[in-house]
Design an enzyme around this catalytic site. Sequence first.
Site, mmCIF file in Angstrom:
data_model
loop_
_atom_site.group_PDB
_atom_site.id
_atom_site.type_symbol
_atom_site.label_atom_id
_atom_site.label_comp_id
_atom_site.label_asym_id
_atom_site.label_seq_id
_atom_site.Cartn_x
_atom_site.Cartn_y
_atom_site.Cartn_z
ATOM 1 N N PRO A 74 0.816 -1.221 0.000
ATOM 2 C CA PRO A 74 0.000 0.000 0.000
ATOM 3 C C PRO A 74 0.845 1.265 0.000
ATOM 4 O O PRO A 74 0.361 2.337 -0.361
ATOM 5 C CB PRO A 74 -0.829 -0.117 1.287
ATOM 6 C CG PRO A 74 -0.168 -1.157 2.110
ATOM 7 C CD PRO A 74 0.595 -2.044 1.187
ATOM 8 N N ARG A 130 -4.804 -7.710 -20.316
ATOM 9 C CA ARG A 130 -5.711 -7.249 -21.382
ATOM 10 C C ARG A 130 -5.002 -6.319 -22.369
ATOM 11 O O ARG A 130 -5.535 -6.009 -23.417
ATOM 12 C CB ARG A 130 -7.001 -6.647 -20.837
ATOM 13 C CG ARG A 130 -6.887 -5.492 -19.909
ATOM 14 C CD ARG A 130 -8.249 -5.068 -19.374
ATOM 15 N NE ARG A 130 -8.981 -4.230 -20.309
ATOM 16 C CZ ARG A 130 -10.091 -4.589 -20.930
ATOM 17 N NH1 ARG A 130 -10.626 -5.759 -20.714
ATOM 18 N NH2 ARG A 130 -10.691 -3.762 -21.757
ATOM 19 N N GLU A 159 1.442 -7.762 8.901
ATOM 20 C CA GLU A 159 1.757 -6.323 8.940
ATOM 21 C C GLU A 159 2.564 -5.895 7.715
ATOM 22 O O GLU A 159 2.900 -4.723 7.554
ATOM 23 C CB GLU A 159 2.564 -5.982 10.207
ATOM 24 C CG GLU A 159 1.734 -5.832 11.455
ATOM 25 C CD GLU A 159 0.572 -4.858 11.292
ATOM 26 O OE1 GLU A 159 0.807 -3.727 10.834
ATOM 27 O OE2 GLU A 159 -0.565 -5.228 11.615
ATOM 28 N N ASP A 194 -10.671 2.296 -23.848
ATOM 29 C CA ASP A 194 -10.837 2.128 -22.400
ATOM 30 C C ASP A 194 -10.467 3.401 -21.658
ATOM 31 O O ASP A 194 -9.595 4.152 -22.095
ATOM 32 C CB ASP A 194 -9.893 1.017 -21.886
ATOM 33 C CG ASP A 194 -10.534 -0.357 -21.923
ATOM 34 O OD1 ASP A 194 -11.737 -0.447 -22.155
ATOM 35 O OD2 ASP A 194 -9.792 -1.338 -21.709
HETATM 36 N N1 SAM Z 1 0.888 -2.583 7.638
HETATM 37 C C1 SAM Z 1 0.923 -2.335 6.214
HETATM 38 C C2 SAM Z 1 0.768 -0.848 5.953
HETATM 39 O O1 SAM Z 1 -0.080 -0.236 6.597
HETATM 40 O O2 SAM Z 1 1.448 -0.310 5.063
HETATM 41 C C3 SAM Z 1 -0.195 -3.092 5.512
HETATM 42 C C4 SAM Z 1 0.041 -4.543 5.382
HETATM 43 S S1 SAM Z 1 -1.286 -5.351 4.549
HETATM 44 C C5 SAM Z 1 -2.340 -5.796 5.880
HETATM 45 C C6 SAM Z 1 -0.599 -6.896 4.051
HETATM 46 C C7 SAM Z 1 -0.166 -6.989 2.603
HETATM 47 O O3 SAM Z 1 -1.253 -6.707 1.740
HETATM 48 C C8 SAM Z 1 0.915 -6.018 2.171
HETATM 49 O O4 SAM Z 1 2.199 -6.500 2.530
HETATM 50 C C9 SAM Z 1 0.721 -5.956 0.672
HETATM 51 O O5 SAM Z 1 1.380 -6.999 0.003
HETATM 52 C C10 SAM Z 1 -0.788 -6.154 0.530
HETATM 53 N N2 SAM Z 1 -1.531 -4.884 0.313
HETATM 54 C C11 SAM Z 1 -2.404 -4.309 1.148
HETATM 55 N N3 SAM Z 1 -2.943 -3.204 0.634
HETATM 56 C C12 SAM Z 1 -2.410 -3.073 -0.597
HETATM 57 C C13 SAM Z 1 -2.563 -2.107 -1.635
HETATM 58 N N4 SAM Z 1 -3.361 -1.057 -1.501
HETATM 59 N N5 SAM Z 1 -1.861 -2.279 -2.782
HETATM 60 C C14 SAM Z 1 -1.029 -3.339 -2.916
HETATM 61 N N6 SAM Z 1 -0.839 -4.280 -1.961
HETATM 62 C C15 SAM Z 1 -1.515 -4.154 -0.820
#
Ligand code: SAM
Length: 245
Positions: free
Chosen positions: A76, A140, A103, A155
């Site tokens: 994220p 795609r 996490e 698109d």
């Molecule tokens: N504690 C982290 C933070 O707040 O930045 C979030 C960890 S999340 C619960 C667990 C995993 O979900 C991440 O390591 C990532 O691989 C994936 N993930 C969660 N949200 C994402 C997003 N918006 N885009 C891409 N991957 C995401």
Amino acid sequence: MFGAALATGPLKWARERGLLDVALHQIRDYATDRHRQVDDTPYGGGQGMVMKPDPLVAAIEHAAVVDRPRRILLAPQGASFTQARAEALAREPSLLLVCGRYEGVDARVRAFVDDELSIGDYVLSGGEPAALCLIDAVARLLPEVVGSFDSVESDSFHSGLLDATYYTRPAEYRGWTVPEVLLSGNHAEIARHRRREQLRRTLERRPDLLESAALSSDDRRILRELESGAAPATPGRGRARGRRA
Ligand code: SAM
């Protein structure tokens, strides 16, 4: 989690024809301890678990041996995954997508990837749905994957604008009618109508996109008309026979 998505629609079609190959790697298979543990408590304390670097990097290095893929950690906190990035990734011969959980991953894992990408400003429980979004958006764009390349060309975001509005039968539904130009069979007028709809929708919904979209002098004229509210009826639209969406 991947099975159903990869066995549906364009992804299924592409895989069956050898246009797309997706291999899944279970990170737990790279754990060396008796319990095949891939997570551990965070240094410094706190809630939740962190993905350990050793099984994850072993999985990345094993998966990366053959194709030398671009390595992408879904996170994220990563750069935004956009249509422009999807287009750039579609030109790569191979991608390796790393999905975190808990996490997140030990911060040192970042040294073993090329990019960190986020699919939006929200937090998922794991990287798998994010990886599926990326696979779908990139696949795609591969030649021959979406039946008619026209549909990819128009698109949303591809040309920097949102897509036009679309209608199908019936021509009138509960008093809502289809713009007459779409029933006219006049392809030049239909193309003009659709471009105008793209501009109208983008102006209404995502005006920020207009700053970087490639616009012709005709587009700019249409936008000025739309902005002034003095826009004449869409060329070729004809008389409304009822309400229109
Ligand atoms: N504690 C982290 C933070 O707040 O930045 C979030 C960890 S999340 C619960 C667990 C995993 O979900 C991440 O390591 C990532 O691989 C994936 N993930 C969660 N949200 C994402 C997003 N918006 N885009 C891409 N991957 C995401």
